[in-house]
Design a protein around this motif. Structure first.
Motif, PDB file in Angstrom:
ATOM      1  N   VAL A  50      43.724  34.123  31.158  1.00 40.39           N
ATOM      2  CA  VAL A  50      42.669  34.800  30.394  1.00 40.39           C
ATOM      3  C   VAL A  50      41.339  34.084  30.568  1.00 40.39           C
ATOM      4  O   VAL A  50      40.296  34.723  30.756  1.00 40.39           O
ATOM      5  CB  VAL A  50      43.059  34.897  28.898  1.00 40.39           C
ATOM      6  N   ARG A  51      41.346  32.770  30.520  1.00 39.62           N
ATOM      7  CA  ARG A  51      40.105  31.988  30.606  1.00 39.62           C
ATOM      8  C   ARG A  51      39.338  32.250  31.897  1.00 39.62           C
ATOM      9  O   ARG A  51      38.110  32.167  31.924  1.00 39.62           O
ATOM     10  CB  ARG A  51      40.393  30.484  30.496  1.00 39.62           C
ATOM     11  N   LYS A  52      40.031  32.579  32.964  1.00 39.54           N
ATOM     12  CA  LYS A  52      39.356  32.875  34.233  1.00 39.54           C
ATOM     13  C   LYS A  52      38.433  34.090  34.111  1.00 39.54           C
ATOM     14  O   LYS A  52      37.486  34.234  34.871  1.00 39.54           O
ATOM     15  CB  LYS A  52      40.380  33.090  35.341  1.00 39.54           C
ATOM     16  N   PHE A  53      38.718  34.952  33.152  1.00 40.57           N
ATOM     17  CA  PHE A  53      37.899  36.151  32.924  1.00 40.57           C
ATOM     18  C   PHE A  53      36.820  35.925  31.867  1.00 40.57           C
ATOM     19  O   PHE A  53      35.947  36.762  31.695  1.00 40.57           O
ATOM     20  CB  PHE A  53      38.785  37.320  32.472  1.00 40.57           C
ATOM     21  N   GLN A  54      36.887  34.840  31.160  1.00 46.54           N
ATOM     22  CA  GLN A  54      35.978  34.632  30.033  1.00 46.54           C
ATOM     23  C   GLN A  54      34.764  33.778  30.389  1.00 46.54           C
ATOM     24  O   GLN A  54      34.212  33.099  29.544  1.00 46.54           O
ATOM     25  CB  GLN A  54      36.747  34.035  28.852  1.00 46.54           C
ATOM     26  N   THR A  55      34.335  33.876  31.629  1.00 42.39           N
ATOM     27  CA  THR A  55      33.120  33.185  32.062  1.00 42.39           C
ATOM     28  C   THR A  55      31.910  34.021  31.644  1.00 42.39           C
ATOM     29  O   THR A  55      32.043  35.233  31.381  1.00 42.39           O
ATOM     30  CB  THR A  55      33.104  33.013  33.593  1.00 42.39           C
ATOM     31  N   PRO A  56      30.725  33.430  31.598  1.00 44.79           N
ATOM     32  CA  PRO A  56      29.524  34.212  31.270  1.00 44.79           C
ATOM     33  C   PRO A  56      29.313  35.392  32.228  1.00 44.79           C
ATOM     34  O   PRO A  56      28.952  36.485  31.784  1.00 44.79           O
ATOM     35  CB  PRO A  56      28.388  33.192  31.379  1.00 44.79           C
ATOM     36  N   GLU A  57      29.568  35.192  33.531  1.00 46.04           N
ATOM     37  CA  GLU A  57      29.373  36.260  34.513  1.00 46.04           C
ATOM     38  C   GLU A  57      30.311  37.440  34.256  1.00 46.04           C
ATOM     39  O   GLU A  57      29.879  38.596  34.221  1.00 46.04           O
ATOM     40  CB  GLU A  57      29.600  35.722  35.928  1.00 46.04           C
ATOM     41  N   ILE A  58      31.586  37.168  34.063  1.00 44.36           N
ATOM     42  CA  ILE A  58      32.561  38.247  33.853  1.00 44.36           C
ATOM     43  C   ILE A  58      32.352  38.887  32.479  1.00 44.36           C
ATOM     44  O   ILE A  58      32.454  40.107  32.337  1.00 44.36           O
ATOM     45  CB  ILE A  58      34.008  37.720  34.008  1.00 44.36           C
ATOM     46  N   THR A  59      32.018  38.087  31.481  1.00 53.77           N
ATOM     47  CA  THR A  59      31.728  38.630  30.150  1.00 53.77           C
ATOM     48  C   THR A  59      30.575  39.623  30.235  1.00 53.77           C
ATOM     49  O   THR A  59      30.640  40.716  29.649  1.00 53.77           O
ATOM     50  CB  THR A  59      31.405  37.489  29.163  1.00 53.77           C
ATOM     51  N   ALA A  60      29.529  39.289  30.980  1.00 58.21           N
ATOM     52  CA  ALA A  60      28.380  40.188  31.142  1.00 58.21           C
ATOM     53  C   ALA A  60      28.800  41.489  31.834  1.00 58.21           C
ATOM     54  O   ALA A  60      28.333  42.577  31.459  1.00 58.21           O
ATOM     55  CB  ALA A  60      27.272  39.502  31.933  1.00 58.21           C
ATOM     56  N   LEU A  61      29.691  41.398  32.815  1.00 57.14           N
ATOM     57  CA  LEU A  61      30.165  42.612  33.498  1.00 57.14           C
ATOM     58  C   LEU A  61      31.008  43.477  32.562  1.00 57.14           C
ATOM     59  O   LEU A  61      30.892  44.710  32.571  1.00 57.14           O
ATOM     60  CB  LEU A  61      30.954  42.241  34.751  1.00 57.14           C
ATOM     61  N   PHE A  62      31.855  42.857  31.746  1.00 59.12           N
ATOM     62  CA  PHE A  62      32.624  43.610  30.754  1.00 59.12           C
ATOM     63  C   PHE A  62      31.674  44.343  29.805  1.00 59.12           C
ATOM     64  O   PHE A  62      31.878  45.523  29.498  1.00 59.12           O
ATOM     65  CB  PHE A  62      33.551  42.681  29.951  1.00 59.12           C
ATOM     66  N   LYS A  63      30.650  43.640  29.341  1.00 60.85           N
ATOM     67  CA  LYS A  63      29.683  44.254  28.427  1.00 60.85           C
ATOM     68  C   LYS A  63      28.974  45.426  29.098  1.00 60.85           C
ATOM     69  O   LYS A  63      28.767  46.476  28.470  1.00 60.85           O
ATOM     70  CB  LYS A  63      28.664  43.217  27.946  1.00 60.85           C
ATOM     71  N   GLU A  64      28.601  45.267  30.350  1.00 65.57           N
ATOM     72  CA  GLU A  64      27.926  46.353  31.070  1.00 65.57           C
ATOM     73  C   GLU A  64      28.838  47.574  31.202  1.00 65.57           C
ATOM     74  O   GLU A  64      28.403  48.714  30.984  1.00 65.57           O
ATOM     75  CB  GLU A  64      27.479  45.873  32.451  1.00 65.57           C
ATOM     76  N   ILE A  65      30.083  47.357  31.548  1.00 67.48           N
ATOM     77  CA  ILE A  65      31.031  48.473  31.651  1.00 67.48           C
ATOM     78  C   ILE A  65      31.171  49.169  30.295  1.00 67.48           C
ATOM     79  O   ILE A  65      31.097  50.396  30.200  1.00 67.48           O
ATOM     80  CB  ILE A  65      32.394  47.986  32.174  1.00 67.48           C
ATOM     81  N   ASN A  66      31.348  48.381  29.238  1.00 63.75           N
ATOM     82  CA  ASN A  66      31.488  48.970  27.893  1.00 63.75           C
ATOM     83  C   ASN A  66      30.250  49.769  27.497  1.00 63.75           C
ATOM     84  O   ASN A  66      30.363  50.890  26.998  1.00 63.75           O
ATOM     85  CB  ASN A  66      31.756  47.881  26.856  1.00 63.75           C
ATOM     86  N   ASN A  67      29.068  49.196  27.709  1.00 64.16           N
ATOM     87  CA  ASN A  67      27.823  49.856  27.298  1.00 64.16           C
ATOM     88  C   ASN A  67      27.531  51.107  28.123  1.00 64.16           C
ATOM     89  O   ASN A  67      27.034  52.098  27.584  1.00 64.16           O
ATOM     90  CB  ASN A  67      26.640  48.880  27.389  1.00 64.16           C
ATOM     91  N   THR A  68      27.841  51.083  29.401  1.00 61.45           N
ATOM     92  CA  THR A  68      27.513  52.187  30.297  1.00 61.45           C
ATOM     93  C   THR A  68      28.526  53.328  30.196  1.00 61.45           C
ATOM     94  O   THR A  68      28.165  54.486  30.417  1.00 61.45           O
ATOM     95  CB  THR A  68      27.463  51.676  31.756  1.00 61.45           C
ATOM     96  N   CYS A  69      29.757  53.029  29.847  1.00 58.92           N
ATOM     97  CA  CYS A  69      30.837  54.017  29.989  1.00 58.92           C
ATOM     98  C   CYS A  69      31.450  54.513  28.684  1.00 58.92           C
ATOM     99  O   CYS A  69      32.490  55.195  28.717  1.00 58.92           O
ATOM    100  CB  CYS A  69      31.929  53.430  30.890  1.00 58.92           C
TER     101      CYS A  69
END
Length: 166
Positions: free
Chosen positions: A145-164
């Motif tokens: 899980v921690r491999k996905f919880q970097t600032p870069e991946i967190t920002a991409l998750f947020k972008e997907i959530n906000n856009t979709c």
């Protein structure tokens, strides 16, 4: 044999409880955890719902899943065509697949110094380790899980959530 399913569920629940307690002690400021059933665990961005893009584990698969109901699957699919989102897949130790609702998954990829390491034959065998090597299993899962919880991946998750969002 009649109680086999009950025993497996207890083992998965033991792992689920251990992971949940560890995650609450070492809380990530950007992520939250949600558990349900006997073995389902999901990590999602704080401030979103548990129906948004999530890291999901359910025994057989460790995956990044986007069809919990809050996101428009077609919009996510279109957005993921942008190569900048490919880095999400690189967070997996091994990418075993993806489909129309899953960015990617690893299938039973855990190691306990056995002949099954990396490719357990079924969830029943893996469930034994959930109940009997709980601490080691929890540690491996949280490291994934921690491999996905970097600032870069967190920002991409947020972008997907906000856009979709639907």
């Amino acid at each position: 044999m009649n109680r086999n399913g009950d025993i497996q569920n207890r083992w998965w629940k033991k792992l689920q409880t251990e992971v949940y307690q560890r995650e609450k002690k070492r809380a990530n400021p950007d992520w939250d955890i949600f558990i349900w059933n006997h073995w389902d665990m999901g990590w999602y961005i704080k401030g979103e719902t548990d129906k948004s893009l999530a890291i999901h584990f359910w025994g057989d698969n460790f995956r990044v899943y986007f069809n919990f109901g809050e996101l428009d699957v077609n919009k996510v699919t279109q957005l993921l065509k942008n190569p900048k989102f490919d880095v999400i897949k690189s967070c997996f130790e091994r990418l075993d697949g993806s489909d129309f609702q899953t960015i990617g998954w690893e299938h039973r990829n855990f190691s306990f110094n056995t002949i099954y390491d990396g490719k357990f034959p079924d969830h029943r065998t893996l469930s034994w380790y959930a109940g009997n090597n709980t601490n080691e299993f929890a540690e491996q899962l949280i490291l994934k899980v921690r491999k996905f919880q970097t600032p870069e991946i967190t920002a991409l998750f947020k972008e997907i959530n906000n856009t979709c969002k639907k």
